[in-house]
Design a protein around this motif. Structure first.
Motif, short mmCIF file in Angstrom:
data_model
loop_
_atom_site.label_atom_id
_atom_site.label_comp_id
_atom_site.label_asym_id
_atom_site.label_seq_id
_atom_site.Cartn_x
_atom_site.Cartn_y
_atom_site.Cartn_z
N PHE A 106 -25.17 14.61 55.08
CA PHE A 106 -24.83 14.41 53.67
C PHE A 106 -23.33 14.23 53.48
N ASN A 107 -22.54 15.04 54.18
CA ASN A 107 -21.08 14.90 54.08
C ASN A 107 -20.61 13.57 54.65
N ARG A 108 -21.29 13.10 55.71
CA ARG A 108 -20.91 11.82 56.32
C ARG A 108 -21.15 10.67 55.35
N TRP A 109 -22.31 10.67 54.67
CA TRP A 109 -22.59 9.61 53.71
C TRP A 109 -21.66 9.69 52.51
N ARG A 110 -21.32 10.90 52.10
CA ARG A 110 -20.40 11.05 50.97
C ARG A 110 -19.01 10.50 51.30
N ASN A 111 -18.53 10.79 52.50
CA ASN A 111 -17.23 10.25 52.91
C ASN A 111 -17.27 8.74 53.07
N TYR A 112 -18.40 8.24 53.57
CA TYR A 112 -18.52 6.79 53.77
C TYR A 112 -18.45 6.04 52.44
N TYR A 113 -19.22 6.52 51.45
CA TYR A 113 -19.24 5.82 50.17
C TYR A 113 -17.95 6.05 49.38
N SER A 114 -17.32 7.20 49.58
CA SER A 114 -16.04 7.42 48.89
C SER A 114 -14.97 6.45 49.41
N GLN A 115 -15.01 6.15 50.71
CA GLN A 115 -14.07 5.17 51.26
C GLN A 115 -14.46 3.74 50.89
N LEU A 116 -15.78 3.50 50.80
CA LEU A 116 -16.24 2.15 50.50
C LEU A 116 -15.97 1.77 49.05
N LEU A 117 -16.13 2.72 48.14
CA LEU A 117 -16.01 2.43 46.72
C LEU A 117 -14.64 2.76 46.14
N SER A 118 -13.71 3.19 46.98
CA SER A 118 -12.36 3.49 46.48
C SER A 118 -11.56 2.20 46.39
N VAL A 119 -11.69 1.51 45.28
CA VAL A 119 -11.01 0.24 45.06
C VAL A 119 -9.80 0.50 44.17
N HIS A 120 -8.66 -0.01 44.59
CA HIS A 120 -7.45 0.16 43.79
C HIS A 120 -7.55 -0.68 42.52
N ARG A 121 -7.06 -0.10 41.46
CA ARG A 121 -7.12 -0.78 40.17
C ARG A 121 -6.12 -1.93 40.14
N VAL A 122 -6.59 -3.07 39.69
CA VAL A 122 -5.75 -4.26 39.59
C VAL A 122 -5.37 -4.44 38.13
N SER A 123 -4.08 -4.47 37.87
CA SER A 123 -3.59 -4.59 36.49
C SER A 123 -2.93 -5.96 36.29
N ASN A 124 -2.65 -6.22 35.05
CA ASN A 124 -1.95 -7.45 34.65
C ASN A 124 -2.70 -8.70 35.11
N ILE A 125 -3.99 -8.74 34.78
CA ILE A 125 -4.79 -9.91 35.10
C ILE A 125 -4.81 -10.83 33.88
N ARG A 126 -4.37 -12.02 34.06
CA ARG A 126 -4.30 -12.97 32.97
C ARG A 126 -5.64 -13.69 32.83
N GLN A 127 -6.14 -13.71 31.62
CA GLN A 127 -7.38 -14.39 31.33
C GLN A 127 -7.05 -15.72 30.66
N THR A 128 -7.46 -16.76 31.29
CA THR A 128 -7.19 -18.10 30.77
C THR A 128 -8.49 -18.74 30.32
N GLU A 129 -8.43 -19.46 29.25
CA GLU A 129 -9.58 -20.18 28.73
C GLU A 129 -9.53 -21.62 29.19
N ILE A 130 -10.61 -22.07 29.76
CA ILE A 130 -10.69 -23.44 30.26
C ILE A 130 -11.48 -24.26 29.26
N PRO A 131 -10.87 -25.25 28.64
CA PRO A 131 -11.61 -26.07 27.67
C PRO A 131 -12.60 -26.99 28.38
N THR A 132 -13.77 -27.10 27.83
CA THR A 132 -14.82 -27.96 28.37
C THR A 132 -15.37 -28.83 27.26
N ALA A 133 -16.06 -29.88 27.67
CA ALA A 133 -16.67 -30.79 26.70
C ALA A 133 -18.09 -30.39 26.34
N GLU A 134 -18.59 -29.30 26.92
CA GLU A 134 -19.95 -28.88 26.63
C GLU A 134 -20.01 -28.20 25.27
#
Length: 263
Positions: A208-236
């Motif tokens: 149980f401890n092994r699986w907990r450590n495995y998923y804690s390392q797998l799901l520990s994603v650093h937060r990415v900030s300052n992401i610019r969202q751009t709108e792409i104009p389309t003809a649809e």
């Protein structure tokens, strides 16, 4: 090899006596029952029937109706725990749990009584090896073998009929599950895992401890900030969001246990 003995009273169903030897292995696995985790699964098959689905809907509706009358909690974690517990309790009361599979489902109380009767007859023959006791043991052995063989044949016939019914009703999931049970046969479960160094872990607490450590390392994603969202104009043309009725209709038309597109 440490010890070799013969057991004359063992119910081995053969004329030679059973010989038991003790061997010392180099690889030993220690199992501790103190930290054993029992996994339970809900019987989701009842949701495919109208009666089970309605019972689950009534249970969960009653519980959430009671929650609406209570005071609103500010803490999000407590609110989520309350919702989760109510969903689990509703599913437990209406659906129940899966029953564990037996190694020999055809082995009923009648088979157990015949087995005990055969064992008593063999012990009686070992204590008094007379002609009468020998004939009695042979008759009981023959009767027990015939009964076991017939019960196993009936069980196999019922399983084949069940597979044919699943194939006829397009119940593909249960069909292939039953076929795999026939192909694989009995396989004992092994609760083993590997640690970071590749060594085997047998203790359930360490696993149980092994699986907990495995998923804690797998799901520990650093937060990415300052992401610019751009709108792409389309003809649809702008397509409005689907309504809840359209979503329910599309979900109802999907086939069960199949992916939406080719893999």
């Amino acid at each position: 090899m440490l010890d070799v003995r013969s057991f004359r009273a063992a119910d081995y169903e053969t004329d030679p006596y059973l010989v038991v030897a003790k061997l010392r292995e180099r690889l030993t696995v220690s199992k501790q029952t103190t930290h054993r985790v029992h996994m339970v699964r809900l019987n989701l098959k009842k949701l495919s029937k109208v009666e089970g689905k309605e019972q689950y809907c009534v249970k969960i509706s009653n519980r959430f109706t009671v929650l609406e009358n209570l005071e609103t909690e500010v803490d999000v974690n407590k609110t989520w725990e309350t919702i989760r517990d109510n969903i689990k309790m509703s599913a437990k009361e209406s659906l129940g749990y899966y029953e564990p599979k037996k190694h020999k489902p055809w082995f009923d109380e009648g088979c157990s009584d015949l087995l005990d009767h055969r064992k008593q007859a063999k012990l009686q023959w070992l204590q008094d090896p007379s002609q009468l006791n020998g004939d009695n043991l042979s008759n009981i052995r023959r009767e027990a073998s015939r009964h076991f063989r017939n019960k196993k044949r009936e069980y196999l016939k019922d399983k084949i009929d069940e597979l044919a019914m699943n194939s006829k009703n397009k119940n593909i999931r249960d069909l292939y599950r039953g076929i795999n049970d026939f192909k694989k046969g009995y396989q004992p479960g092994s609760n083993l895992a590997k640690d970071e160094n590749g060594d085997l872990l047998a203790d359930s607490h360490n696993i149980f401890n092994r699986w907990r450590n495995y998923y804690s390392q797998l799901l520990s994603v650093h937060r990415v900030s300052n992401i610019r969202q751009t709108e792409i104009p389309t003809a649809e043309p702008l397509v409005p969001d689907p309504s809840p009725f359209e979503v329910e209709s599309a979900i109802a038309k999907l086939k069960r246990y199949k992916s939406t597109s080719s893999d």
